[in-house]
Scaffold this active site. Sequence first.
Site, mmCIF file in Angstrom:
data_model
loop_
_atom_site.group_PDB
_atom_site.id
_atom_site.type_symbol
_atom_site.label_atom_id
_atom_site.label_comp_id
_atom_site.label_asym_id
_atom_site.label_seq_id
_atom_site.Cartn_x
_atom_site.Cartn_y
_atom_site.Cartn_z
ATOM 1 N N SER A 119 -48.737 -51.090 -37.327
ATOM 2 C CA SER A 119 -49.949 -51.449 -37.821
ATOM 3 C C SER A 119 -49.653 -52.359 -38.154
ATOM 4 O O SER A 119 -49.049 -52.975 -39.136
ATOM 5 C CB SER A 119 -50.417 -49.702 -38.682
ATOM 6 O OG SER A 119 -51.219 -49.772 -38.692
ATOM 7 N N TYR A 124 -48.805 -43.521 -44.142
ATOM 8 C CA TYR A 124 -48.944 -44.095 -42.818
ATOM 9 C C TYR A 124 -48.655 -45.813 -42.970
ATOM 10 O O TYR A 124 -47.483 -46.092 -41.895
ATOM 11 C CB TYR A 124 -50.400 -44.236 -42.242
ATOM 12 C CG TYR A 124 -50.652 -44.907 -41.034
ATOM 13 C CD1 TYR A 124 -49.931 -43.980 -39.906
ATOM 14 C CD2 TYR A 124 -51.498 -45.748 -41.017
ATOM 15 C CE1 TYR A 124 -50.573 -44.441 -38.158
ATOM 16 C CE2 TYR A 124 -51.617 -46.202 -39.381
ATOM 17 C CZ TYR A 124 -50.673 -45.585 -38.261
ATOM 18 O OH TYR A 124 -50.916 -45.862 -36.993
HETATM 19 N N1 LIG Z 1 -55.598 -46.214 -32.553
HETATM 20 C C1 LIG Z 1 -55.071 -47.465 -33.414
HETATM 21 O O1 LIG Z 1 -56.815 -47.699 -33.781
HETATM 22 C C2 LIG Z 1 -54.414 -47.790 -33.578
HETATM 23 C C3 LIG Z 1 -54.213 -49.249 -34.487
HETATM 24 C C4 LIG Z 1 -52.404 -49.363 -35.501
HETATM 25 C C5 LIG Z 1 -51.679 -48.726 -34.679
HETATM 26 N N2 LIG Z 1 -51.999 -47.523 -34.236
HETATM 27 C C6 LIG Z 1 -50.641 -47.183 -33.238
HETATM 28 O O2 LIG Z 1 -50.366 -46.674 -32.404
HETATM 29 C C7 LIG Z 1 -50.139 -45.625 -31.664
HETATM 30 C C8 LIG Z 1 -50.707 -44.858 -30.852
HETATM 31 O O3 LIG Z 1 -51.667 -44.494 -30.783
HETATM 32 P P1 LIG Z 1 -53.257 -43.864 -30.374
HETATM 33 O O4 LIG Z 1 -53.856 -44.947 -31.540
HETATM 34 O O5 LIG Z 1 -52.942 -44.436 -28.487
HETATM 35 O O6 LIG Z 1 -53.601 -42.760 -31.011
HETATM 36 P P2 LIG Z 1 -53.756 -41.395 -29.666
HETATM 37 O O7 LIG Z 1 -54.594 -41.704 -28.334
HETATM 38 O O8 LIG Z 1 -54.459 -40.271 -30.442
HETATM 39 O O9 LIG Z 1 -52.182 -41.116 -29.274
HETATM 40 C C9 LIG Z 1 -51.674 -40.290 -30.056
HETATM 41 C C10 LIG Z 1 -50.424 -40.259 -28.882
HETATM 42 O O10 LIG Z 1 -48.940 -39.679 -29.417
HETATM 43 C C11 LIG Z 1 -48.991 -38.738 -29.081
HETATM 44 N N3 LIG Z 1 -48.514 -37.590 -30.065
HETATM 45 C C12 LIG Z 1 -49.287 -38.189 -31.792
HETATM 46 N N4 LIG Z 1 -48.159 -36.889 -32.677
HETATM 47 C C13 LIG Z 1 -46.788 -36.832 -31.927
HETATM 48 C C14 LIG Z 1 -45.838 -36.216 -32.030
HETATM 49 N N5 LIG Z 1 -45.914 -35.264 -33.398
HETATM 50 N N6 LIG Z 1 -44.520 -36.168 -31.160
HETATM 51 C C15 LIG Z 1 -44.885 -36.394 -30.230
HETATM 52 N N7 LIG Z 1 -45.830 -36.777 -29.481
HETATM 53 C C16 LIG Z 1 -47.012 -37.117 -30.709
HETATM 54 C C17 LIG Z 1 -49.872 -38.136 -28.368
HETATM 55 O O11 LIG Z 1 -49.399 -37.061 -27.396
HETATM 56 P P3 LIG Z 1 -49.358 -35.582 -27.888
HETATM 57 O O12 LIG Z 1 -50.805 -34.813 -29.192
HETATM 58 O O13 LIG Z 1 -49.446 -34.703 -26.291
HETATM 59 O O14 LIG Z 1 -48.578 -35.306 -28.916
HETATM 60 C C18 LIG Z 1 -50.842 -39.351 -28.087
HETATM 61 O O15 LIG Z 1 -49.835 -39.956 -27.276
HETATM 62 C C19 LIG Z 1 -49.391 -44.726 -32.395
HETATM 63 O O16 LIG Z 1 -48.524 -45.119 -33.281
HETATM 64 C C20 LIG Z 1 -50.223 -45.087 -33.542
HETATM 65 O O17 LIG Z 1 -49.947 -45.608 -35.291
HETATM 66 C C21 LIG Z 1 -52.609 -46.953 -33.271
#
Ligand SMILES: NC(=O)c1ccc[n+]([C@@H]2O[C@H](COP(=O)([O-])OP(=O)(O)OC[C@H]3O[C@@H](n4cnc5c(N)ncnc54)[C@H](OP(=O)(O)O)[C@@H]3O)[C@@H](O)[C@H]2O)c1
Length: 249
Positions: free
Chosen positions: A149, A162
């Site tokens: 991030s 985070y």
């Molecule tokens: N969206 C943003 O603005 C953003 C920005 C920077 C970085 N990120 C990073 O990008 C990555 C993906 O996030 P996203 O934005 O795509 O969010 P998302 O749509 O909420 O997806 C999160 C994914 O992680 C899985 N997950 C969450 N907690 C988990 C756990 N305890 N064990 C196993 N799987 C878990 C979820 O699946 P289940 O719920 O089915 O387990 C889901 O597949 C993350 O690492 C996040 O920190 C996101």
Amino acid sequence: VDSHPARRRTALVTGASRGIGRAIAAQLAADGYDLLLAARDVDALEDVAAQLRTDQNRVSVATANMADEAEVEALASAQLALAPHLDVLVLAAGAAMSGAIDSLPLRRLDTQLAVNLRAPFHLIQRLLPALRVAAGSSPTGAKVIAIASITGVVSETGLAGYGASKAALISLCETLSAEEGENGVSATALSPGFVDTDMTEWMRDRIDPAEMITVGDVAELTRALCRLSRYAVVPNIVLTRPGAQLWRA
Ligand SMILES: NC(=O)c1ccc[n+]([C@@H]2O[C@H](COP(=O)([O-])OP(=O)(O)OC[C@H]3O[C@@H](n4cnc5c(N)ncnc54)[C@H](OP(=O)(O)O)[C@@H]3O)[C@@H](O)[C@H]2O)c1
């Protein structure tokens, strides 16, 4: 380009049920990879798998809570049972909880460190032998791609836990490249600002989701990284949004 077309390229994607991980899995499927998709929600995983399965690739699913060491261990074993080599490891599962330092419950810090740092470390450790095997027969080497991030690069108030977990993930990627680069295994952290996914639902009244980074942007970079030769090591890529202040989520 793989000089051993007979060997099937394999990838493990965590966080593959939704959002960024799902988009990356779709990109890898389109590029012909066999996939193991991981997350907690088995129904969502099965839906994604059904969409990504073709005559040309194999798509398996495994449920694992990244906050549970035994489940992470079982996920690594499931991957090793599928193939002796692993070309691409995508670490997209992530936990995000906000709270100022004066009041963030330590339990929440623990969860974020477990999901965002400990599980990636554990998976890399267990899967390194398979990554080295893949790297030994491919001009692209083997790649670890971790979704960190921008908050891991520059601090953001309210996101101390985070941000610290993501800064540590970026550092883990660097050290992995330093230790394993000569074996053809390298790691890249992708460090985006706000991406339009479920995770940023709480921001939608402040930032129009249509003006956030897209999951396709992150998948596109992943694709490019997977095609680089083993001699190009990319430690970290920051994606930020348009505006006068580049260094904010
Ligand atoms: N969206 C943003 O603005 C953003 C920005 C920077 C970085 N990120 C990073 O990008 C990555 C993906 O996030 P996203 O934005 O795509 O969010 P998302 O749509 O909420 O997806 C999160 C994914 O992680 C899985 N997950 C969450 N907690 C988990 C756990 N305890 N064990 C196993 N799987 C878990 C979820 O699946 P289940 O719920 O089915 O387990 C889901 O597949 C993350 O690492 C996040 O920190 C996101």
